[in-house]
Write a protein that holds these residues in place. Structure first.
Motif, PDB file in Angstrom:
ATOM      1  N   ARG A  68       0.828  -1.205   0.000  1.00  0.00           N
ATOM      2  CA  ARG A  68       0.000   0.000   0.000  1.00  0.00           C
ATOM      3  C   ARG A  68       0.859   1.250   0.000  1.00  0.00           C
ATOM      4  NH1 ARG A  68      -4.732  -2.682   1.986  1.00  0.00           N
ATOM      5  NH2 ARG A  68      -6.117  -2.253   0.250  1.00  0.00           N
ATOM      6  N   ARG A  69       2.159   1.035   0.034  1.00  0.00           N
ATOM      7  CA  ARG A  69       3.112   2.135  -0.036  1.00  0.00           C
ATOM      8  C   ARG A  69       2.995   3.129   1.108  1.00  0.00           C
ATOM      9  NH1 ARG A  69       4.591  -1.142  -3.084  1.00  0.00           N
ATOM     10  NH2 ARG A  69       5.500  -0.865  -5.150  1.00  0.00           N
ATOM     11  N   VAL A  70       2.760   2.616   2.317  1.00  0.00           N
ATOM     12  CA  VAL A  70       2.809   3.531   3.454  1.00  0.00           C
ATOM     13  C   VAL A  70       4.215   4.117   3.529  1.00  0.00           C
ATOM     14  CG1 VAL A  70       1.063   2.298   4.778  1.00  0.00           C
ATOM     15  CG2 VAL A  70       3.464   1.709   5.074  1.00  0.00           C
ATOM     16  N   ASP A  71       4.301   5.340   4.030  1.00  0.00           N
ATOM     17  CA  ASP A  71       5.601   6.003   4.064  1.00  0.00           C
ATOM     18  C   ASP A  71       6.497   5.463   5.165  1.00  0.00           C
ATOM     19  OD1 ASP A  71       4.796   7.562   1.973  1.00  0.00           O
ATOM     20  OD2 ASP A  71       4.246   9.289   3.201  1.00  0.00           O
ATOM     21  N   GLY A  72       5.880   4.900   6.195  1.00  0.00           N
ATOM     22  CA  GLY A  72       6.675   4.367   7.294  1.00  0.00           C
ATOM     23  C   GLY A  72       5.829   3.449   8.153  1.00  0.00           C
ATOM     24  N   ILE A  73       6.496   2.705   9.013  1.00  0.00           N
ATOM     25  CA  ILE A  73       5.772   1.762   9.868  1.00  0.00           C
ATOM     26  C   ILE A  73       6.212   1.887  11.322  1.00  0.00           C
ATOM     27  CG2 ILE A  73       5.469  -0.700  10.408  1.00  0.00           C
ATOM     28  CD1 ILE A  73       5.388  -1.341   7.504  1.00  0.00           C
ATOM     29  N   LEU A  74       5.224   1.907  12.198  1.00  0.00           N
ATOM     30  CA  LEU A  74       5.454   1.819  13.638  1.00  0.00           C
ATOM     31  C   LEU A  74       5.045   0.414  14.044  1.00  0.00           C
ATOM     32  CD1 LEU A  74       3.828   5.042  15.121  1.00  0.00           C
ATOM     33  CD2 LEU A  74       6.205   4.338  15.325  1.00  0.00           C
ATOM     34  N   ILE A  75       5.910  -0.266  14.774  1.00  0.00           N
ATOM     35  CA  ILE A  75       5.549  -1.637  15.104  1.00  0.00           C
ATOM     36  C   ILE A  75       5.947  -2.035  16.515  1.00  0.00           C
ATOM     37  CG2 ILE A  75       7.689  -2.530  14.070  1.00  0.00           C
ATOM     38  CD1 ILE A  75       6.064  -5.035  13.272  1.00  0.00           C
ATOM     39  N   ASN A  76       5.013  -2.711  17.154  1.00  0.00           N
ATOM     40  CA  ASN A  76       5.286  -3.376  18.416  1.00  0.00           C
ATOM     41  C   ASN A  76       5.497  -4.834  18.009  1.00  0.00           C
ATOM     42  OD1 ASN A  76       3.544  -4.887  20.972  1.00  0.00           O
ATOM     43  ND2 ASN A  76       5.250  -3.561  21.429  1.00  0.00           N
ATOM     44  N   PRO A  77       6.747  -5.203  17.750  1.00  0.00           N
ATOM     45  CA  PRO A  77       7.010  -6.436  17.007  1.00  0.00           C
ATOM     46  C   PRO A  77       6.870  -7.711  17.830  1.00  0.00           C
ATOM     47  CG  PRO A  77       9.067  -5.447  17.670  1.00  0.00           C
ATOM     48  CD  PRO A  77       7.982  -4.522  18.152  1.00  0.00           C
ATOM     49  N   THR A  78       6.531  -8.781  17.137  1.00  0.00           N
ATOM     50  CA  THR A  78       6.636 -10.101  17.741  1.00  0.00           C
ATOM     51  C   THR A  78       8.091 -10.534  17.541  1.00  0.00           C
ATOM     52  OG1 THR A  78       6.246 -11.396  15.736  1.00  0.00           O
ATOM     53  CG2 THR A  78       4.307 -10.581  16.904  1.00  0.00           C
ATOM     54  N   VAL A  79       8.423 -11.698  18.037  1.00  0.00           N
ATOM     55  CA  VAL A  79       9.809 -12.154  17.895  1.00  0.00           C
ATOM     56  C   VAL A  79       9.974 -13.036  16.657  1.00  0.00           C
ATOM     57  CG1 VAL A  79      10.301 -12.053  20.342  1.00  0.00           C
ATOM     58  CG2 VAL A  79       9.333 -14.133  19.387  1.00  0.00           C
ATOM     59  N   HIS A  80       8.949 -13.110  15.827  1.00  0.00           N
ATOM     60  CA  HIS A  80       8.957 -14.129  14.773  1.00  0.00           C
ATOM     61  C   HIS A  80       9.434 -13.679  13.400  1.00  0.00           C
ATOM     62  CE1 HIS A  80       5.743 -15.276  17.720  1.00  0.00           C
ATOM     63  NE2 HIS A  80       6.529 -16.324  17.763  1.00  0.00           N
ATOM     64  N   ASN A  81       9.692 -12.401  13.221  1.00  0.00           N
ATOM     65  CA  ASN A  81      10.071 -11.970  11.872  1.00  0.00           C
ATOM     66  C   ASN A  81      11.371 -11.173  11.846  1.00  0.00           C
ATOM     67  OD1 ASN A  81       7.738 -12.953  10.275  1.00  0.00           O
ATOM     68  ND2 ASN A  81       6.602 -11.609  11.664  1.00  0.00           N
ATOM     69  N   LYS A  82      12.330 -11.703  12.567  1.00  0.00           N
ATOM     70  CA  LYS A  82      13.611 -11.001  12.685  1.00  0.00           C
ATOM     71  C   LYS A  82      14.225 -10.620  11.352  1.00  0.00           C
ATOM     72  CE  LYS A  82      15.612 -12.418  17.083  1.00  0.00           C
ATOM     73  NZ  LYS A  82      16.895 -12.718  17.737  1.00  0.00           N
ATOM     74  N   GLU A  83      14.393 -11.620  10.479  1.00  0.00           N
ATOM     75  CA  GLU A  83      15.104 -11.352   9.214  1.00  0.00           C
ATOM     76  C   GLU A  83      14.363 -10.310   8.393  1.00  0.00           C
ATOM     77  OE1 GLU A  83      12.699 -13.947   8.534  1.00  0.00           O
ATOM     78  OE2 GLU A  83      13.234 -14.359  10.624  1.00  0.00           O
ATOM     79  N   MET A  84      13.057 -10.468   8.346  1.00  0.00           N
ATOM     80  CA  MET A  84      12.262  -9.540   7.562  1.00  0.00           C
ATOM     81  C   MET A  84      12.427  -8.104   8.065  1.00  0.00           C
ATOM     82  SD  MET A  84       8.234  -9.696   6.925  1.00  0.00           S
ATOM     83  CE  MET A  84       7.671  -9.236   5.305  1.00  0.00           C
ATOM     84  N   LEU A  85      12.329  -7.938   9.369  1.00  0.00           N
ATOM     85  CA  LEU A  85      12.458  -6.601   9.945  1.00  0.00           C
ATOM     86  C   LEU A  85      13.865  -6.062   9.721  1.00  0.00           C
ATOM     87  CD1 LEU A  85      10.463  -7.226  13.231  1.00  0.00           C
ATOM     88  CD2 LEU A  85       9.800  -5.744  11.344  1.00  0.00           C
ATOM     89  N   ALA A  86      14.855  -6.930   9.931  1.00  0.00           N
ATOM     90  CA  ALA A  86      16.238  -6.510   9.741  1.00  0.00           C
ATOM     91  C   ALA A  86      16.441  -6.059   8.296  1.00  0.00           C
ATOM     92  CB  ALA A  86      17.185  -7.659  10.076  1.00  0.00           C
ATOM     93  N   HIS A  87      15.904  -6.832   7.392  1.00  0.00           N
ATOM     94  CA  HIS A  87      16.034  -6.504   5.975  1.00  0.00           C
ATOM     95  C   HIS A  87      15.404  -5.148   5.658  1.00  0.00           C
ATOM     96  CE1 HIS A  87      16.248  -7.040   1.665  1.00  0.00           C
ATOM     97  NE2 HIS A  87      14.959  -6.760   1.583  1.00  0.00           N
ATOM     98  N   LEU A  88      14.234  -4.963   6.206  1.00  0.00           N
ATOM     99  CA  LEU A  88      13.497  -3.719   5.987  1.00  0.00           C
ATOM    100  C   LEU A  88      14.326  -2.516   6.423  1.00  0.00           C
ATOM    101  CD1 LEU A  88      10.699  -3.869   4.855  1.00  0.00           C
ATOM    102  CD2 LEU A  88       9.775  -3.353   7.089  1.00  0.00           C
ATOM    103  N   ILE A  89      14.894  -2.650   7.620  1.00  0.00           N
ATOM    104  CA  ILE A  89      15.692  -1.558   8.163  1.00  0.00           C
ATOM    105  C   ILE A  89      16.917  -1.319   7.298  1.00  0.00           C
ATOM    106  CG2 ILE A  89      17.146  -0.898  10.107  1.00  0.00           C
ATOM    107  CD1 ILE A  89      15.130  -2.580  11.833  1.00  0.00           C
TER     108      ILE A  89
END
Lengths: 330, 330
Positions: free
Chosen positions: B116-137
DNA sequence: CCCTTTCTTGCAATCGATTGCAGCAACCGG
DNA sequence: CCGGTTGCTGCAATCGATTGCAAGAAAGGG
């Protein structure tokens, strides 16, 4: 890093059209070979179509706007959970706004959501934008009122029966032998939840032959001094029309050294996580908050999909949860 | 009923370009006459530009995605209020998702928000998507962690000092003369809020020379039988790491006929509307929830606008609100 | 009065998808 | 070997904005 359909097409050796047809699941007449090829490229590039472009072309966003009048009220948390659940189930996203009971802000949000081309709007409306809302409905825009109605506007709405809610409280208190029952509510002109609850209270009392009633109104921003009100009416029970307001009233009554329920019984509105932990445990009127959220969301989705709703208004039924705060002590 | 820029252009006798330039406030070199003409037509048609088209072309949506791990927790209500406030102030809209602590759902939401092309994301993350989040950052996507951190990922985050929060509780209880202090927390592997609070507890106890500690863990879905745990450790005080869990614990302790604070003192986490109305009024660790929301939102907006944040992590300070539930009775 | 400079404004490409229509290839029967 | 189907794919227009480039108009100087 972001790929487009064009990229996928080039790498697969086909045209955008083909990629689009494959991804949108239009399975008609695509050879298995090209399909596989394209899908593998999609996988490899980790390609996901740009929803903005899609939405623009398709003239639908699969986004629902939600405008709440007071995000701070814990009641909405449960409603919101139901809304989110339904949105998730039907593949919609949620855009949240908080009008803070401010008419201008509400208007700005409605316009803004429309500019963003949300497919529909769920709103807990203020009383300040009648014409705008009426106009919106008239043009056939999918709009559902959440928990409140607006006098003079026929709209699809999902609400909880407020008269009945209060009457449950009145009946229960009468059953316990209380007679001098006062009501505390917010002093906000024209808000259906409050007016209906006040009416329910008066009706209930009248049915028991009591015409001398006491409605105490607290302005949301100001303090309410209960002392003179209490002296004047000397209630043996108090019904409060809102969860946070109930806590406020309990606190004020304590300051007057009144014991609950010995000196004055209490029935609060909204079943909350904390109600049963108060001292004494609080009798509440329980509204089906999650269902409210779910059903309202399903309604707006139906409207979006062009269904006619059989009824303008869905009215849910409240229950009473009896605890010690309203039980006659001997 | 919906007009486009083309319509406005035609009716004003100018081209789309001119209309666009006037509406986007690019005041440079437009004659006052045409400007007035166009604006009057805009007014008349009640025209508002299609944000989808604009977003597509501009490659920015002015929407922020918010992914919460548990929408039902009342703590978020206040945070959300702060987030909404900041969004409103800076002209952003909010898209809300609830992962329910489910890794797959979280992943789906992250992808979906990106689509949806949001400009940014705020997240209270679970512990299950480390690689994905790391990649995003890593790719520079504006992402801010809200209230939780993830071990091994350096990210912009806004949190409240959890160790310090618990230690405030420990110190206070020691000051009141309690020594056998137990901790109750949720049994969720790797969630920073819980682990840090447990650590804070152990540190605090150790500093007072106490190495025999009791950490009781409740699975979110299951019941927790306090009876054997209580018998084994015989605490004179209990600290609980979550607001709803605190209510749960109080209820279980009551079932064991323990008086609060006579038999066992209690300190709960999160200052809530109901804390002071419990019996006895509850001592709590108060987290600056609204600020948490505001600051996190401001952070992600700064990232979106290309600012470098001076610190990866902003750590806010909790306070203790002392009430009767933790005060030594003689 | 002509040429240059400065204002205004419009043309047309672009963002990244979807889709009607048409064209090409393959296959079939006669 | 040829005309007719059927199956698969691509061309190009479209959704509704933004914007670089250039042209025409107005103004100024010599």
């Amino acid at each position: 890093m972001k790929f487009t359909m064009e990229d996928v097409a080039k790498l697969s050796g086909v045209s955008k059209s083909t990629v689009s047809r494959i991804l949108s699941g239009k399975t008609v007449n695509i050879s298995e070979k090209t399909r596989q090829k394209v899908l593998s490229v999609v996988q490899e590039l980790n390609y996901r179509p740009n929803e903005l472009a899609r939405s623009l072309k398709m003239a639908q966003t699969r986004v629902i706007g939600l405008i709440l009048s007071d995000l701070k009220n814990p009641f909405w948390m449960t409603v919101l959970d139901g809304v989110e659940e339904a949105c998730n189930q039907f593949g919609y996203h949620l855009m949240i706004c908080n009008s803070g009971n401010n008419g201008d802000k509400e208007q700005e949000y409605i316009l803004s959501l429309q500019q963003r081309r949300v497919d529909g709007i769920l709103i807990n409306p203020t009383v300040h934008n009648k014409e705008m809302l009426a106009h919106l409905i008239q043009t056939g825009f999918p709009l559902v009122f959440l928990n409140r109605t607006i006098q003079g506007i026929v709209a699809n709405s999902v609400v909880v029966n407020n008269r009945q809610g209060i009457r449950l409280a009145v009946e229960h208190l009468f059953g316990q032998g209380f007679r001098r029952i006062a009501l505390v509510t917010y002093n906000e002109e024209g808000v259906s939840t409050w007016t209906e609850r006040v009416e329910g209270y008066k009706e209930g009392m009248r049915e028991h032959g009591i015409n001398s009633v006491a409605v105490w109104r607290k302005h949301p921003e100001a303090e309410l001094n209960l002392s003179p009100l209490y002296e004047e009416y000397q209630p043996d029970a108090v019904i409060v029309t809102n969860n946070v307001l109930t806590l406020y009233v309990i606190e004020r009554l304590r300051e007057l050294n009144l014991r609950i329920p010995g000196d004055v019984a209490i029935v609060g509105y909204d079943e909350t996580v904390w109600a049963k932990h108060l001292a004494p445990p609080l009798t509440t009127i329980k509204q089906p908050a999650r269902e409210l959220g779910r059903i309202a969301t399903e309604s707006v989705i139906k409207l979006i999909q062009g269904e006619k709703l059989s009824d303008d208004a869905v009215t849910l039924t409240p229950e009473i949860v009896v605890r010690e705060s309203s039980v006659r002590t001997r």
